[in-house]
Write a protein that holds these residues in place. Sequence first.
Motif, PDB file in Angstrom:
ATOM      1  N   MET A 230       0.835  -1.194   0.000  1.00 32.50           N
ATOM      2  CA  MET A 230       0.000   0.000   0.000  1.00 32.50           C
ATOM      3  C   MET A 230       0.879   1.258   0.000  1.00 32.50           C
ATOM      4  SD  MET A 230      -2.921  -1.133   2.777  1.00 32.50           S
ATOM      5  CE  MET A 230      -3.795   0.447   2.633  1.00 32.50           C
ATOM      6  N   PRO A 231       0.398   2.352  -0.581  1.00 35.96           N
ATOM      7  CA  PRO A 231       1.182   3.585  -0.619  1.00 35.96           C
ATOM      8  C   PRO A 231       1.336   4.198   0.771  1.00 35.96           C
ATOM      9  CG  PRO A 231      -1.005   3.952  -1.528  1.00 35.96           C
ATOM     10  CD  PRO A 231      -0.871   2.485  -1.322  1.00 35.96           C
ATOM     11  N   ARG A 232       2.554   4.624   1.076  1.00 34.94           N
ATOM     12  CA  ARG A 232       2.798   5.276   2.355  1.00 34.94           C
ATOM     13  C   ARG A 232       1.970   6.547   2.477  1.00 34.94           C
ATOM     14  NH1 ARG A 232       7.841   3.664   0.876  1.00 34.94           N
ATOM     15  NH2 ARG A 232       8.527   5.757   0.272  1.00 34.94           N
ATOM     16  N   TYR A 233       1.701   6.911   3.691  1.00 37.95           N
ATOM     17  CA  TYR A 233       0.928   8.090   4.098  1.00 37.95           C
ATOM     18  C   TYR A 233      -0.585   7.899   3.945  1.00 37.95           C
ATOM     19  CZ  TYR A 233       5.421  10.412   4.389  1.00 37.95           C
ATOM     20  OH  TYR A 233       6.706  10.731   4.732  1.00 37.95           O
ATOM     21  N   SER A 234      -1.019   7.211   2.887  1.00 40.49           N
ATOM     22  CA  SER A 234      -2.459   6.958   2.794  1.00 40.49           C
ATOM     23  C   SER A 234      -2.852   5.713   3.577  1.00 40.49           C
ATOM     24  CB  SER A 234      -2.898   6.822   1.331  1.00 40.49           C
ATOM     25  OG  SER A 234      -2.274   5.702   0.724  1.00 40.49           O
ATOM     26  N   ARG A 235      -1.933   4.771   3.746  1.00 41.92           N
ATOM     27  CA  ARG A 235      -2.296   3.510   4.395  1.00 41.92           C
ATOM     28  C   ARG A 235      -2.663   3.682   5.877  1.00 41.92           C
ATOM     29  NH1 ARG A 235       3.551   0.246   4.169  1.00 41.92           N
ATOM     30  NH2 ARG A 235       4.743   1.761   5.407  1.00 41.92           N
ATOM     31  N   TYR A 239      -6.201   2.299   7.249  1.00 45.10           N
ATOM     32  CA  TYR A 239      -6.214   1.337   8.348  1.00 45.10           C
ATOM     33  C   TYR A 239      -7.058   1.840   9.515  1.00 45.10           C
ATOM     34  CZ  TYR A 239      -4.403  -1.955  11.840  1.00 45.10           C
ATOM     35  OH  TYR A 239      -4.282  -2.919  12.813  1.00 45.10           O
ATOM     36  N   PHE A 240      -6.912   3.111   9.856  1.00 44.36           N
ATOM     37  CA  PHE A 240      -7.707   3.658  10.958  1.00 44.36           C
ATOM     38  C   PHE A 240      -9.197   3.597  10.628  1.00 44.36           C
ATOM     39  CE2 PHE A 240      -9.980   7.332  12.745  1.00 44.36           C
ATOM     40  CZ  PHE A 240      -9.933   6.974  14.087  1.00 44.36           C
ATOM     41  N   ILE A 241      -9.582   3.991   9.415  1.00 42.86           N
ATOM     42  CA  ILE A 241     -10.997   3.943   9.016  1.00 42.86           C
ATOM     43  C   ILE A 241     -11.525   2.509   9.071  1.00 42.86           C
ATOM     44  CG2 ILE A 241     -12.574   4.252   7.060  1.00 42.86           C
ATOM     45  CD1 ILE A 241     -10.902   6.722   6.296  1.00 42.86           C
ATOM     46  N   ALA A 264      -3.450   2.790  15.401  1.00 43.68           N
ATOM     47  CA  ALA A 264      -3.721   2.490  13.991  1.00 43.68           C
ATOM     48  C   ALA A 264      -3.280   3.613  13.066  1.00 43.68           C
ATOM     49  CB  ALA A 264      -5.214   2.226  13.786  1.00 43.68           C
ATOM     50  N   TYR A 265      -3.344   4.860  13.522  1.00 41.48           N
ATOM     51  CA  TYR A 265      -3.018   5.986  12.642  1.00 41.48           C
ATOM     52  C   TYR A 265      -1.700   6.648  13.026  1.00 41.48           C
ATOM     53  CZ  TYR A 265      -3.265  10.341  10.053  1.00 41.48           C
ATOM     54  OH  TYR A 265      -2.964  11.385   9.221  1.00 41.48           O
ATOM     55  N   TRP A 266      -1.600   7.224  14.217  1.00 43.82           N
ATOM     56  CA  TRP A 266      -0.430   8.023  14.592  1.00 43.82           C
ATOM     57  C   TRP A 266       0.862   7.221  14.472  1.00 43.82           C
ATOM     58  CZ3 TRP A 266       3.300   7.471  18.354  1.00 43.82           C
ATOM     59  CH2 TRP A 266       4.116   8.586  18.598  1.00 43.82           C
ATOM     60  N   VAL A 271       5.891   5.960  11.361  1.00 41.81           N
ATOM     61  CA  VAL A 271       6.730   4.978  10.669  1.00 41.81           C
ATOM     62  C   VAL A 271       6.956   5.404   9.217  1.00 41.81           C
ATOM     63  CG1 VAL A 271       6.842   2.610   9.792  1.00 41.81           C
ATOM     64  CG2 VAL A 271       6.110   3.032  12.146  1.00 41.81           C
ATOM     65  N   ASP A 272       5.904   5.816   8.534  1.00 40.22           N
ATOM     66  CA  ASP A 272       6.042   6.226   7.135  1.00 40.22           C
ATOM     67  C   ASP A 272       6.947   7.443   6.997  1.00 40.22           C
ATOM     68  OD1 ASP A 272       4.475   4.150   6.333  1.00 40.22           O
ATOM     69  OD2 ASP A 272       2.714   5.354   5.815  1.00 40.22           O
ATOM     70  N   VAL A 273       6.828   8.394   7.911  1.00 38.23           N
ATOM     71  CA  VAL A 273       7.718   9.567   7.880  1.00 38.23           C
ATOM     72  C   VAL A 273       9.173   9.127   8.049  1.00 38.23           C
ATOM     73  CG1 VAL A 273       8.370  11.687   9.087  1.00 38.23           C
ATOM     74  CG2 VAL A 273       5.950  11.173   8.704  1.00 38.23           C
TER      75      VAL A 273
END
Length: 286
Positions: A230-235, A239-241, A264-266, A271-273
């Motif tokens: 999955m693309p970083r930042y959008s995943r 996942y949270f939704i 799930a989000y933060w 990690v992606d950053v």
Amino acid sequence: MADFSFIILTYNEAIHLPRLLQSIKDLNAPLYVLDSGSTDETVAIAKAAGAVVEQHSFENHPKQWHYALNTFAINTPWLICLDADQIVTPELRLKLQQFKNQNYADINGIYFSRKNFFKGKWIKHGGLYPFYLLKMFRKGIGYSDLNENMDHRFIVPGKTVIWKHAHLLEENLKENNIRFWIEKHNRYSDLVAQEEIERMQQLRNQTIKPRLWGSPDERTAWLKNLWWKMPRYSRPTVYFIYRYFFRFGFLDGRTGFIFHFLQAYWFRLIVDVKIDELLKKTDERD
């Protein structure tokens, strides 16, 4: 001879270890504790309970478990590997009291069902229950998966079973202080980001075969493969939704919202950053 022994990992667990030890006291099983340099009363508590205690500096959970499994001279045919912030429920204790090695001749591993608590509340939704952990396995057959950098899991070749209605409770009381939770997961995000970079470079591969309809760990491996594609930042948003709405995380109330948002989000956004920061450093060196 007892049918199983307990191994527990510790680091400054004076707040947790007594309640775990109390929950397994009646089982009269050999007890082994691998400590990673506690500065509180953890080691004294363990020794007072009759545990064999060893010290080993901590690098990550998979390597710490690997060291534990290969250090202690254990004579029982089965091992139960627990974290200090876990508690054996009366239902699980009864299953263990009734456990006989000869009744599990064709079984190599047993999954326990976990109930996860955050700030005193059972986080029941969002895909966190039922959740199965492979915690009991035959000595010399189960081993720690060193292809993981942060998530630790045991691998057991052969047949396993799930004890669905006998629970481990897991509650880290230190995480009632949100600063502790954030600092802990900030450290974990370093490990996860580095691991994902190494997977991009094909320096790491999953040990467990991914299968959506396989064992709990095979399903996790399948979901991880999906995550890495999955693309970083959008995943993190997706996942949270998914967890909060489609897996009914909103039913866990305000405390559940805090947990699902952070976990799930933060955490996954951080990690992606960090992955991008590591990739940038690599490009600059090249």
